[in-house]
Structure formats: structure tokens, C-alpha cells
Design an enzyme around this catalytic site. Structure first.
Site, PDB file in Angstrom:
ATOM      1  N   ARG A  84       1.362   1.840  -3.655  1.00 25.72           N
ATOM      2  CA  ARG A  84       0.123   2.343  -4.278  1.00 25.72           C
ATOM      3  C   ARG A  84      -0.099   3.810  -3.881  1.00 25.72           C
ATOM      4  NH1 ARG A  84       0.974  -2.011  -5.341  1.00 25.72           N
ATOM      5  NH2 ARG A  84       1.748  -0.855  -7.103  1.00 25.72           N
TER       6      ARG A  84
ATOM      7  N   TYR B  52       0.837  -1.223   0.000  1.00 24.35           N
ATOM      8  CA  TYR B  52       0.000   0.000   0.000  1.00 24.35           C
ATOM      9  C   TYR B  52       0.865   1.264   0.000  1.00 24.35           C
ATOM     10  CZ  TYR B  52      -4.017  -3.009   0.331  1.00 24.35           C
ATOM     11  OH  TYR B  52      -4.965  -3.956   0.027  1.00 24.35           O
TER      12      TYR B  52
ATOM     13  N   ASP C 106      -8.052   4.963  -4.742  1.00 22.46           N
ATOM     14  CA  ASP C 106      -7.269   6.137  -5.139  1.00 22.46           C
ATOM     15  C   ASP C 106      -8.078   7.404  -4.845  1.00 22.46           C
ATOM     16  OD1 ASP C 106      -8.875   7.021  -7.464  1.00 22.46           O
ATOM     17  OD2 ASP C 106      -8.162   5.216  -8.466  1.00 22.46           O
TER      18      ASP C 106
ATOM     19  N   HIS D 161     -14.705   1.202  -0.209  1.00 23.71           N
ATOM     20  CA  HIS D 161     -13.612   0.272   0.115  1.00 23.71           C
ATOM     21  C   HIS D 161     -12.421   0.964   0.777  1.00 23.71           C
ATOM     22  CE1 HIS D 161     -15.127  -2.879  -3.052  1.00 23.71           C
ATOM     23  NE2 HIS D 161     -15.870  -2.834  -1.959  1.00 23.71           N
TER      24      HIS D 161
ATOM     25  N   THR E 246     -16.411  -1.329 -13.771  1.00 27.04           N
ATOM     26  CA  THR E 246     -16.393  -2.346 -12.706  1.00 27.04           C
ATOM     27  C   THR E 246     -16.813  -3.685 -13.281  1.00 27.04           C
ATOM     28  OG1 THR E 246     -17.261  -2.991 -10.540  1.00 27.04           O
ATOM     29  CG2 THR E 246     -18.676  -1.553 -11.861  1.00 27.04           C
ATOM     30  N   SER E 247     -16.108  -4.734 -12.866  1.00 29.39           N
ATOM     31  CA  SER E 247     -16.374  -6.056 -13.424  1.00 29.39           C
ATOM     32  C   SER E 247     -17.669  -6.648 -12.883  1.00 29.39           C
ATOM     33  CB  SER E 247     -15.207  -6.991 -13.085  1.00 29.39           C
ATOM     34  OG  SER E 247     -14.991  -6.985 -11.691  1.00 29.39           O
TER      35      SER E 247
HETATM   36  P1  NAD Z   1     -11.886  -5.027 -11.612  1.00 21.73           P
HETATM   37  O1  NAD Z   1     -10.404  -4.921 -11.727  1.00 21.73           O
HETATM   38  O2  NAD Z   1     -12.486  -6.279 -11.111  1.00 21.73           O
HETATM   39  O3  NAD Z   1     -12.508  -4.756 -13.057  1.00 21.73           O
HETATM   40  C1  NAD Z   1     -12.123  -3.652 -13.830  1.00 21.73           C
HETATM   41  C2  NAD Z   1     -13.156  -3.435 -14.909  1.00 21.73           C
HETATM   42  O4  NAD Z   1     -12.804  -2.231 -15.590  1.00 21.73           O
HETATM   43  C3  NAD Z   1     -13.203  -4.554 -15.962  1.00 21.73           C
HETATM   44  O5  NAD Z   1     -14.561  -4.940 -16.159  1.00 21.73           O
HETATM   45  C4  NAD Z   1     -12.636  -3.887 -17.222  1.00 21.73           C
HETATM   46  O6  NAD Z   1     -13.247  -4.362 -18.417  1.00 21.73           O
HETATM   47  C5  NAD Z   1     -12.989  -2.438 -16.990  1.00 21.73           C
HETATM   48  N1  NAD Z   1     -12.127  -1.488 -17.677  1.00 21.73           N
HETATM   49  C6  NAD Z   1     -10.813  -1.612 -18.019  1.00 21.73           C
HETATM   50  N2  NAD Z   1     -10.385  -0.495 -18.626  1.00 21.73           N
HETATM   51  C7  NAD Z   1     -11.438   0.365 -18.651  1.00 21.73           C
HETATM   52  C8  NAD Z   1     -11.622   1.698 -19.131  1.00 21.73           C
HETATM   53  N3  NAD Z   1     -10.639   2.373 -19.720  1.00 21.73           N
HETATM   54  N4  NAD Z   1     -12.840   2.270 -18.992  1.00 21.73           N
HETATM   55  C9  NAD Z   1     -13.859   1.598 -18.374  1.00 21.73           C
HETATM   56  N5  NAD Z   1     -13.746   0.340 -17.903  1.00 21.73           N
HETATM   57  C10 NAD Z   1     -12.549  -0.261 -18.051  1.00 21.73           C
HETATM   58  O7  NAD Z   1     -12.352  -3.778 -10.777  1.00 21.73           O
HETATM   59  P2  NAD Z   1     -13.470  -3.619  -9.671  1.00 21.73           P
HETATM   60  O8  NAD Z   1     -14.746  -4.153 -10.195  1.00 21.73           O
HETATM   61  O9  NAD Z   1     -13.386  -2.195  -9.257  1.00 21.73           O
HETATM   62  O10 NAD Z   1     -13.019  -4.533  -8.433  1.00 21.73           O
HETATM   63  C11 NAD Z   1     -11.657  -4.597  -7.997  1.00 21.73           C
HETATM   64  C12 NAD Z   1     -11.395  -4.215  -6.551  1.00 21.73           C
HETATM   65  O11 NAD Z   1      -9.991  -3.916  -6.478  1.00 21.73           O
HETATM   66  C13 NAD Z   1     -12.129  -2.973  -6.087  1.00 21.73           C
HETATM   67  O12 NAD Z   1     -12.728  -3.269  -4.888  1.00 21.73           O
HETATM   68  C14 NAD Z   1     -11.060  -1.898  -5.849  1.00 21.73           C
HETATM   69  O13 NAD Z   1     -11.110  -1.385  -4.529  1.00 21.73           O
HETATM   70  C15 NAD Z   1      -9.736  -2.604  -5.972  1.00 21.73           C
HETATM   71  N6  NAD Z   1      -8.822  -1.845  -6.893  1.00 21.73           N
HETATM   72  C16 NAD Z   1      -8.812  -0.476  -6.842  1.00 21.73           C
HETATM   73  C17 NAD Z   1      -8.011   0.243  -7.713  1.00 21.73           C
HETATM   74  C18 NAD Z   1      -8.041   1.763  -7.646  1.00 21.73           C
HETATM   75  O14 NAD Z   1      -8.333   2.313  -6.591  1.00 21.73           O
HETATM   76  N7  NAD Z   1      -7.759   2.474  -8.757  1.00 21.73           N
HETATM   77  C19 NAD Z   1      -7.220  -0.428  -8.647  1.00 21.73           C
HETATM   78  C20 NAD Z   1      -7.236  -1.844  -8.660  1.00 21.73           C
HETATM   79  C21 NAD Z   1      -8.061  -2.538  -7.773  1.00 21.73           C
END
Ligand code: NAD
Length: 241
Positions: free
Chosen positions: A60, A57, A99, A114, A183-184
């Protein structure tokens, strides 16, 4: 001219920050920056190796200084301002992201369900601290100063209860428009938000913005684009006819 109020709830995930240079988690084969998720995002992983988890972290958190909000974060902040100015209804942005790009873009009514990278929490006195720099398992809590090991990242890990769920649920039950961005749809409870909005009895219109199919047929409008252009298209579709 008066409008019928329209309450808008937006849910964002890691995909909205991808174009700012922050990796998503599932696009990297279920690894988060090369780590198995249970090692860096679970209470067991932290108990097993707190130094590794703090280090993960810390990196990050440090990365936040090298990234900036992209067009999608900025467009959502502008949409919120416009929504308020036109008194179109309630606006709530719920993010699963840890973030700080939404707040840096200017979003105001924001729930970090989260947790946040720039915060630590003391497991002894429960104080939540703004924490811009690194931490180690030996860093003492400035609030209670109990010896070693009481500070942890203020991140909601797998198996823990997300923050402000009551606020989220209340907004979803009153939503007329719901939009899931980047979001996935695999991480609960956020993955159930679209269903809650759909069943709220207000004929809520459901949008999804994601360049890849997420395999759900709940959404009325699917904008199969990256968030930077997809949010602009979403805003266009919201304009009164
Ligand atoms: P995920 O990683 O499971 O899914 C990411 C989704 O984003 C996918 O469906 C993908 O197709 C889509 N995607 C990729 N590029 C994109 C774009 N340019 N525009 C729109 N969509 C796009 O993410 P999640 O569903 O948020 O779950 C992951 C968990 O991990 C979350 O709880 C989060 O807290 C954590 N996480 C956070 C960060 C961050 O804070 N930036 C980064 C990585 C993981």
C-alpha cells in the site's frame, strides 16, 4: 462586509481516493485488496502473522508513488485556502484514509484519524517514525534499537482508539457545516460524526457526497456523484446567495 463565521468540518473516506486508483474497501465485497480485514487490520492479525501484515502495508505504501491527488482532493485544498482568505470561520478536514493524497493536494488543517501509511510506530518506545520504504518484523527501531518485532504500521486497526478524537469532537461541536465524502458510514466513531454535528445546537447543515446511497437520512443535501464532480458541486452550494 462582515460575515457570520461559519465553521466547516469535512470527513473523507476511501471513496475520495477511488478516482486516484486506490481501491475502497467495501466496494470490493468487504475485502481490502483481497484480504479479510481482520487479517490485515487488527492487532490479532498482526500478532498472528506480522510478516503478512508488514507486506500488505509495504505494498500500500509503495502504491502511493504511483497515484496522485484527484480533482476532489485538489478542490478541498483550494476550498480551505479560500475559507481562510475570506475569514469565513474554522476549517477542519478529518480523513479516515491512510494515504497521503490530501497533504499532497495542499490541505493543511488535516487529521488522519486512522493513522498514515508513510509512518511506523515502535511498540516498545512509542516513537512514530516517517517511513517511506518497506519494513519487516525484523527491522529494528532506529530510536530505541531494541531487538526485532517492535515496529508496526502506524495504522489504527479495528478495536483501537483513533487519533486526535478530541480535536475532531471539538470541531464537530462548533460546526455550522459538515460534509461526509466517500465514506460508507459503517466504521465508528467516524460514522457517528454526522449525528454529533446535527445535535450540536448550531443548526448545522449536513452534506453527503457519494455516488451510492449510504442508507442514512441525516443529510440535508445529498450529492449523488463521484467525489471529483461532487466536491465542485458542494463548493458551488456553499457560495453565499
Ligand atoms: P468504505 O470502503 O467502507 O466505503 C467507501 C465508500 O466510498 C462507499 O460508500 C462508496 O459508495 C464510496 N465511493 C466509491 N467511489 C466513490 C467516488 N468516486 N466518490 C465518492 N464516493 C465513492 O470506506 P470507509 O468508509 O472510508 O471505511 C473503510 C476503512 O478502510 C477506513 O477506515 C480507511 O482507513 C480504510 N481504507 C483506506 C483507504 C485509503 O487510505 N485510500 C482505502 C481503503 C480502505
Amino acid at each position: 462586509m462582515t460575515h457570520t463565521p461559519q465553521n466547516l468540518v469535512i470527513l473523507t473516506g476511501a471513496g475520495i481516493s477511488a478516482e486516484s486508483g486506490i481501491s475502497t474497501f467495501r466496494d470490493a465485497g468487504g475485502l481490502w485488496e483481497g484480504h479479510h480485514i481482520e487479517d490485515v487490520a487488527s492487532p490479532r492479525g498482526f500478532a498472528r502473522d506480522p510478516a503478512l501484515v508488514h507486506h500488505f502495508y509495504n505494498l500500500r505504501r509503495a502504491q502511493l508513488a504511483c497515484v496522485a491527488p484527484n480533482a476532489a482532493h485538489l478542490a478541498l485544498a483550494a476550498l480551505e485556502r479560500a475559507w481562510r482568505a475570506a475569514r469565513r470561520g474554522q476549517f477542519l478536514l478529518i480523513t479516515q484514509n491512510v494515504d497521503d493524497l490530501h497533504e499532497r493536494a495542499g490541505s493543511q488543517r488535516l487529521v488522519h484519524m486512522h493513522g498514515e501509511l508513510r509512518k511506523l510506530r515502535c511498540t516498545a518506545c512509542d516513537t512514530i517514525l516517517d517511513w517511506p520504504g518497506p519494513a519487516t518484523p525484523q527491522t529494528p527501531c532506529p530510536a530505541c534499537a531494541r531487538p526485532g518485532g517492535t515496529l508496526r504500521p502506524d495504522i489504527v486497526w479495528f478495536g483501537e482508539v483513533p487519533y486526535q478524537m478530541e480535536t475532531c469532537l471539538r470541531a464537530l461541536l462548533a460546526a455550522d457545516i459538515f460534509c461526509a465524502i466517500g465514506t460508507s458510514g459503517l466504521v465508528y466513531p467516524a460514522a457517528g460524526f454526522a449525528q454529533t454535528a446535527l445535535e450540536n445546537g448550531r443548526a448545522c447543515r449536513l452534506f453527503e457526497i457519494n455516488p451510492k446511497p449510504t442508507g442514512t437520512d441525516l443529510f440535508d443535501d445529498v450529492i449523488a456523484e463521484p467525489a471529483s464532480t461532487g466536491v465542485a458541486e458542494f463548493v458551488r452550494r456553499l457560495q453565499p446567495a
